[in-house]
Design an enzyme around this catalytic site. Structure first.
Site, mmCIF file in Angstrom:
data_model
loop_
_atom_site.group_PDB
_atom_site.id
_atom_site.type_symbol
_atom_site.label_atom_id
_atom_site.label_comp_id
_atom_site.label_asym_id
_atom_site.label_seq_id
_atom_site.Cartn_x
_atom_site.Cartn_y
_atom_site.Cartn_z
ATOM 1 N N ARG A 175 -0.310 -9.713 -5.466
ATOM 2 C CA ARG A 175 -1.711 -9.662 -5.284
ATOM 3 C C ARG A 175 -2.392 -8.146 -5.199
ATOM 4 N NH1 ARG A 175 -5.294 -7.859 -1.968
ATOM 5 N NH2 ARG A 175 -7.519 -8.368 -2.042
ATOM 6 N N ARG A 211 0.926 -1.268 -0.017
ATOM 7 C CA ARG A 211 0.061 0.067 0.043
ATOM 8 C C ARG A 211 0.985 1.223 -0.009
ATOM 9 N NH1 ARG A 211 -5.266 -0.970 4.010
ATOM 10 N NH2 ARG A 211 -6.158 -2.793 3.006
ATOM 11 N N ASN A 253 1.975 -6.218 -2.397
ATOM 12 C CA ASN A 253 0.444 -6.400 -1.911
ATOM 13 C C ASN A 253 -0.070 -5.005 -1.927
ATOM 14 O OD1 ASN A 253 -1.671 -7.937 -0.909
ATOM 15 N ND2 ASN A 253 -1.715 -6.245 0.574
ATOM 16 N N GLU A 254 -1.347 -5.030 -2.913
ATOM 17 C CA GLU A 254 -2.244 -3.781 -2.959
ATOM 18 C C GLU A 254 -1.267 -2.428 -3.333
ATOM 19 O OE1 GLU A 254 -4.624 -3.786 0.502
ATOM 20 O OE2 GLU A 254 -5.581 -5.703 -0.020
ATOM 21 N N ASN A 255 -0.188 -2.722 -4.401
ATOM 22 C CA ASN A 255 0.391 -1.733 -5.003
ATOM 23 C C ASN A 255 -0.567 -0.477 -5.550
ATOM 24 O OD1 ASN A 255 2.456 -4.208 -4.928
ATOM 25 N ND2 ASN A 255 2.991 -2.581 -3.737
#
Length: 818
Positions: free
Chosen positions: A462, A387, A423-425
Site C-alpha cells: 500500500r 515507513r 506499507n508506505e515505503n
C-alpha cells in the site's frame, strides 16, 4: 515451494492448543522488572525473604503482558522504549525419554534473550513472528547443579529479557503511526515433545473455479536433533462434517526437508467461503522408538482470482471485499490482548459484516488467523517494513526472515489470500539516503521470495507508487474527504487509480471521529476544501496545523461527519462493478506516538469502535450495508442534547438493512420510508422533524420480509443560544460496583450549556479513590477534549472519600466531593 535448508534447532511450532503432546500456557507466577539489570546474575541470585536491601524490586504480573499497557496513551509522557525483564520458576518434567523441552513464543517485542539460570539459551529479533527456544540441554545441565535443590527447591529459573529500544536497523520504523511495543505480549508456552517431532506441517489445498477438482499436498518438516533413522507416519483427513475421507500410512527411513508425504485428489470438495467457511482437518502422527507425536491443521478449499482490470472472484463468482483493518492494541493492556479479547474483536468485525481484513502492519497472532478461518474472513497479512526508508544488511535480513516466518507459520490458513510486502515505503526519514531504486530492488527481492515460498497467494503493498508495478495487487493512497478532497470525489478518484494498475484494491480510507461528539452541521468544513486537488495523503497532512484546508485539520471530528463519509463510500462501492474491494482504516481506535494532540491524546481515532470495544455510530452504518440479519439503528445513541432554532426541522436518520422503516416521535408516526442504498444519506431512511425545546423519544419500527426490528432513543432539544464557556460544573452522574462516573459540563455566563465546546480538560483526583485513566478512550483519559460541551471519566472509589477536579486553560477549576 517452501524451499528451506535442513532442520532448524530454533523451530517454529504451530499453536500449542493443537498439539497432542504436553503443552502449557505459562500465564501466572511471573515477575517483571522495568528497566535493565547489571547482568543476569541479578535476576537469579539468592534473595532473603523480607530483606529491604534486596534490590531491584520485581512486580508480579500475568502473561500476556506489555511494557506499555498504560504509558502508550499517557498524555504527559513519551511511551517507554527500553529493556524489561521477566522471570519465573518452572517445574520441568518431560515425560518422554530423550524428549525435547521447548519454550514456544507466540510473539515478543522486540528483541528477546532467553536465559536458563545464568546460561543464555537463545536470542531473537522481531516482535511479531513465532519462535522457539530449545531448553533441553540447559535444563539437564542446571538440574545437576546444587542450586537446583537448594536455592530453587527443584524448580528451574527461567529469565527473559525483552527490549523495544529504538533501533534504525530494525523493522518496523519508529516513524510508524503505531507503537513499537515491548514485552511478552503474546502467550508463552512450555512444550514437551518426543525426541522426534514435527516442526511444521504444510497442507496445500487447491481447487478449480468450478469447485469440481480438488487437490491436497501434504508436506512435513521434522525436528530431529538426535538424527533418528526411521519412523511411521500416519495421515488422516476429515471433511467439515467430521467424516474421515482419507487415510495414509508410510514408513519413513530418510528425513528430507519439507518431504512430500501425500498427494490427494479430492472430488468436488466442500468449499470455504465467507458465508460458509467449511474447514477440513488434517491429522498427522509420527511414531519413532515407541513414542508418538501428533499435529493437527485446519485447511480449506477455495479458488480466488483478482481479475486483470476487474473485480475479485471467489469460487468462480464475484465477491466484493468488504474490509477493515486490525492493530494488536486494546485499552488497559496495549498489545497484550488475551484470547478472549481477540475473539471478541474478530466476532465484532463479523457482526459488522466484514468479509475481509488487512492485518496492519505486522504478522499477528495465530489466534487471529484461526478465527478468520472459522468465521469466514479473508486476510491480507504483511511484514512490518513500514515507513522510514531502507536500512542495511541487518535490516534487510530481518525483513526476509520475518517474511519467511510469516508465510511458513500461516501457510495453511485458507483465509489468507495476500502476503503484504510493506506499507508506505515511500516515506523517508530514518536514513540519510532515500534511494527509490534501492527500495525497488529490495521490494523485488521480497516479492520473489514470497512467490518462491508460496506461489498460490498474491503479493501486495500500500502507498508506494514507484513500486506499484512490482507486486501483484496495489493499493494507492485515497482518503477522499479526510486528508484531501471531498468524499463525493471517491468514485472518480478510485477509477482513475484503478486504471493505472492491473489489480487494484483500496485499503485505508475513512477519517477520525471523537466518540460522543456530534454535529448539527457536520459537512461544514467541506466548503473550505479544494475540489479536484487529489484525495491522497501527503507529507504533513496528518498534522493539525498549517497547509491547505482539509477536513482532518478544519473539520469537527464528529461522529456525524464520519457517518456521512462512510455512508457515501459504501453507497458508491455498491455501484462500482470493477472494484475488487476496499478496507476501512481501522476497526478499532489504537494508540500511536505521533498524534499527541488528538482529542484523546496519542490515539488514532479512526476506528468504528473505541479502544475498549465501545461501538461508535459508524459501526451501524457498516451494518446497514454489509449484513443480512435485520437491524435498525437510530443515529445518536450517545448524543443526549441536540440544538437549533425553536421549531427548526432536524434530520433524524435511521441506519437499517430493512426494506422499509417507520419513525415515531413522542408516539406520533412520521411516516414510512423505503430503503434505497443510492438515496444519500441513510439510504433514504431519514425524516425532517420540527423540534422545540424539550424532551423527545424517537422510535423506529423496521421490516424486512416478515421480520420486524425496533430501536429507540431519548434526546433533549436545546434552543437557547450560548456564548463562550465561562465555567465548569463537575458532578457525580452515578455509581455502580464501586465505580463512580463523573461528568463535567461547560456553561456560559448565563448558565446555558455550550454544546459546541471542544476545550481540552484535565481531570485530577486526591483521596482514597483512583482515576480510571490511560485507557485511550473518550471516557478513560484524564486529558480529553469535550464532546458537545461535556466529558466523562470514571473513578474507583476504593470504599473511601476523594475530591475530584477538572481544569482547562482560561477557566476556573471545578471540584466535586466523592
Amino acid at each position: 515451494m517452501l524451499k528451506r535448508n535442513l532442520l532448524l534447532i530454533l523451530l517454529i511450532l504451530c499453536s500449542p492448543l493443537l498439539h497432542a503432546q504436553s503443552s502449557k500456557r505459562l500465564i501466572q507466577n511471573w515477575e517483571y522488572l522495568k528497566g535493565d539489570l547489571g547482568g543476569i546474575w541479578e535476576a537469579v541470585r539468592p534473595v532473603k525473604e523480607g530483606n529491604p536491601e534486596s534490590l531491584p524490586i520485581w512486580e508480579k504480573v500475568n502473561l500476556p503482558h506489555c511494557f506499555n499497557a498504560h504509558d502508550a496513551v499517557d498524555p504527559d509522557v513519551n511511551y517507554y522504549q527500553g529493556p524489561g525483564w521477566y522471570r519465573i520458576l518452572l517445574d520441568v518434567n518431560n515425560p518422554y525419554a530423550k524428549g525435547r523441552t521447548l519454550l514456544h513464543f507466540e510473539g515478543a517485542g522486540q528483541k528477546t534473550k532467553v536465559y536458563l539460570y545464568t546460561t543464555k539459551v537463545v536470542e531473537h529479533t522481531g516482535g511479531y513472528d513465532e519462535w522457539t527456544a530449545d531448553l533441553t540441554e540447559a535444563v539437564e545441565a542446571f538440574k545437576k547443579r546444587p542450586e537446583f535443590q537448594t536455592q530453587f527447591k527443584g524448580k528451574v529459573p527461567l529469565v527473559i529479557r525483552c527490549d523495544n529500544s529504538r533501533d534504525l536497523e530494525m523493522i518496523p520504523s519508529n516513524l510508524s503511526d503505531f507503537n513499537v511495543y515491548g514485552g511478552l505480549y503474546r502467550y508463552v508456552n512450555l512444550v514437551y515433545t518426543p525426541a522426534l517431532s514435527v516442526d511444521k506441517l504444510f497442507a496445500h489445498a487447491e481447487v478449480d473455479a468450478k469447485g469440481e477438482n480438488g487437490k491436497l499436498d501434504i508436506k512435513a518438516r521434522l525436528y530431529n536433533p538426535d538424527q533418528i533413522a526411521s519412523a511411521m507416519v500416519k495421515i488422516s483427513v476429515k471433511n467439515p462434517s467430521g467424516k474421515v475421507v482419507y487415510n495414509f500410512n508410510k514408513q519413513l527411513n530418510t528425513f528430507k526437508s519439507d518431504s512430500l508425504l501425500s498427494n490427494i485428489q479430492v472430488k468436488s470438495p466442500k468449499l470455504w467461503s465467507p458465508d460458509v467457511p467449511q474447514l477440513y482437518t488434517v491429522n498427522l502422527s509420527i511414531t519413532a522408538n515407541g513414542e508418538t507425536v501428533k499435529k493437527e491443521e485446519k485447511i480449506g478449499f477455495r479458488n480466488f482470482e483478482f481479475v486483470k482490470k476487474g473485480p475479485f472472484m471467489l469460487n468462480g463468482k464475484r465477491l466484493l471485499l468488504r474490509g477493515t483493518h486490525r492493530h494488536e492494541d486494546h485499552a488497559d493492556v496495549a498489545a497484550a490482548m488475551t484470547e478472549d479479547m481477540i475473539r471478541t474483536e474478530i466476532r465484532m468485525m463479523k457482526e459488522m459484516g466484514v468479509n475481509f481484513i488487512r492485518l496492519g502492519h505486522y504478522q499477528q497472532s495465530r489466534i487471529v488467523l484461526n478465527l478468520c478461518d472459522s468465521l469466514g474472513i479473508l486476510v491480507w497479512e504483511e511484514i512490518p517494513w513500514c515507513r522510514g526508508g531502507l536500512g542495511g544488511q541487518i535490516y534487510q535480513d530481518q525483513a526476509k526472515r520475518m517474511l519467511t516466518h510469516m508465510v511458513e507459520q500461516h501457510y495453511n490458513h485458507p483465509s489468507i489470500i495476500i502476503w503484504g510486502m510493506g506499507n508506505e515505503n515511500d516515506w523517508p526519514g530514518d536514513f540519510p539516503e532515500f534511494d527509490q531504486q534501492k527500495i525497488r530492488t529490495f521490494m523485488k527481492e521480497l516479492n520473489d521470495l514470497s512467490h518462491q515460498l508460496d506461489p498460490s497467494r498474491k503479493t501486495a503493498i500500500r502507498r508506494c507508487d514507484f513500486c506499484k508495478d512490482i507486486v501483484d495487487v496495489y493499493s494507492p493512497s485515497i482518503w477522499a474527504g479526510w486528508y484531501r478532497g471531498n468524499y463525493t470525489e471517491y468514485k472518480a478518484v478510485s477509477e482513475e487509480e484503478f486504471n493505472k494498475v492491473d489489480h487494484f484494491l483500496h485499503v485505508e480510507w475513512g477519517g477520525d471521529s471523537h466518540a460522543r461528539r456530534h454535529s448539527e452541521n457536520p459537512d461544514n468544513a467541506l466548503s473550505k476544501i479544494k475540489i479536484g486537488g487529489g484525495a491522497d495523503e501527503r507529507a504533513g497532512d496528518a498534522s493539525l496545523y498549517g497547509g491547505a484546508a482539509r477536513v482532518s485539520k478544519d473539520g469537527d471530528w464528529s461522529e456525524s461527519y464520519i457517518s456521512n463519509l462512510i455512508d457515501w463510500h459504501l453507497k458508491e462501492q455498491e455501484k462500482m462493478p470493477w472494484l475488487s474491494g476496499a478496507a476501512y482504516w481501522p476497526f478499532k481506535d489504537f494508540s500511536t506516538p505521533v498524534r499527541p494532540e488528538n482529542p484523546v491524546p496519542y490515539v488514532n481515532q479512526k476506528g468504528v469502535i473505541e479502544r475498549d470495544f465501545t461501538k461508535k455510530e459508524a459501526f451501524y452504518v457498516f451494518q446497514s450495508y454489509w449484513t443480512t440479519q435485520p437491524m435498525a439503528h437510530i443515529y445518536g445513541h450517545s448524543w443526549p442534547v441536540r440544538w437549533g432554532e425553536e421549531g427548526e426541522e432536524k434530520m433524524v436518520k435511521v441506519y437499517s438493512n430493512c426494506d422499509e422503516a417507520e419513525l415515531f416521535v413522542n408516539g406520533k408516526s412520521y411516516g414510512v420510508k423505503k430503503r434505497n442504498s443510492q438515496n444519500f444519506p441513510a439510504a433514504g431512511l431519514r425524516w425532517q422533524v420540527p423540534m422545540v425545546k424539550g424532551k423527545y423519544t424517537f422510535k423506529v419500527v423496521a421490516k424486512k420480509g416478515k421480520t420486524t426490528v425496533t430501536d429507540q432513543i431519548e434526546q433533549e432539544y436545546q434552543s437557547d443560544k450560548w456564548s463562550k464557556p465561562t465555567k465548569f460544573v463537575l458532578q457525580k452522574a452515578g455509581e455502580q460496583d464501586g465505580i463512580a462516573t463523573l461528568e463535567v459540563k461547560a456553561f456560559d455566563s448565563k448558565g446555558v450549556l455550550c454544546l459546541d465546546a471542544m476545550n481540552l480538560v484535565e481531570f485530577s483526583l486526591t483521596g482514597d479513590g483512583s482515576l480510571i485513566q490511560d485507557q485511550g478512550t473518550s471516557t478513560g483519559s484524564r486529558k480529553v477534549q469535550l464532546y458537545n460541551g461535556r466529558a466523562i471519566i470514571r473513578v474507583k472509589t476504593n470504599g473511601g472519600k476523594s475530591v475530584a477536579s477538572v481544569k482547562s486553560a482560561g477557566l476556573p477549576t471545578a471540584f466535586v466531593n466523592l
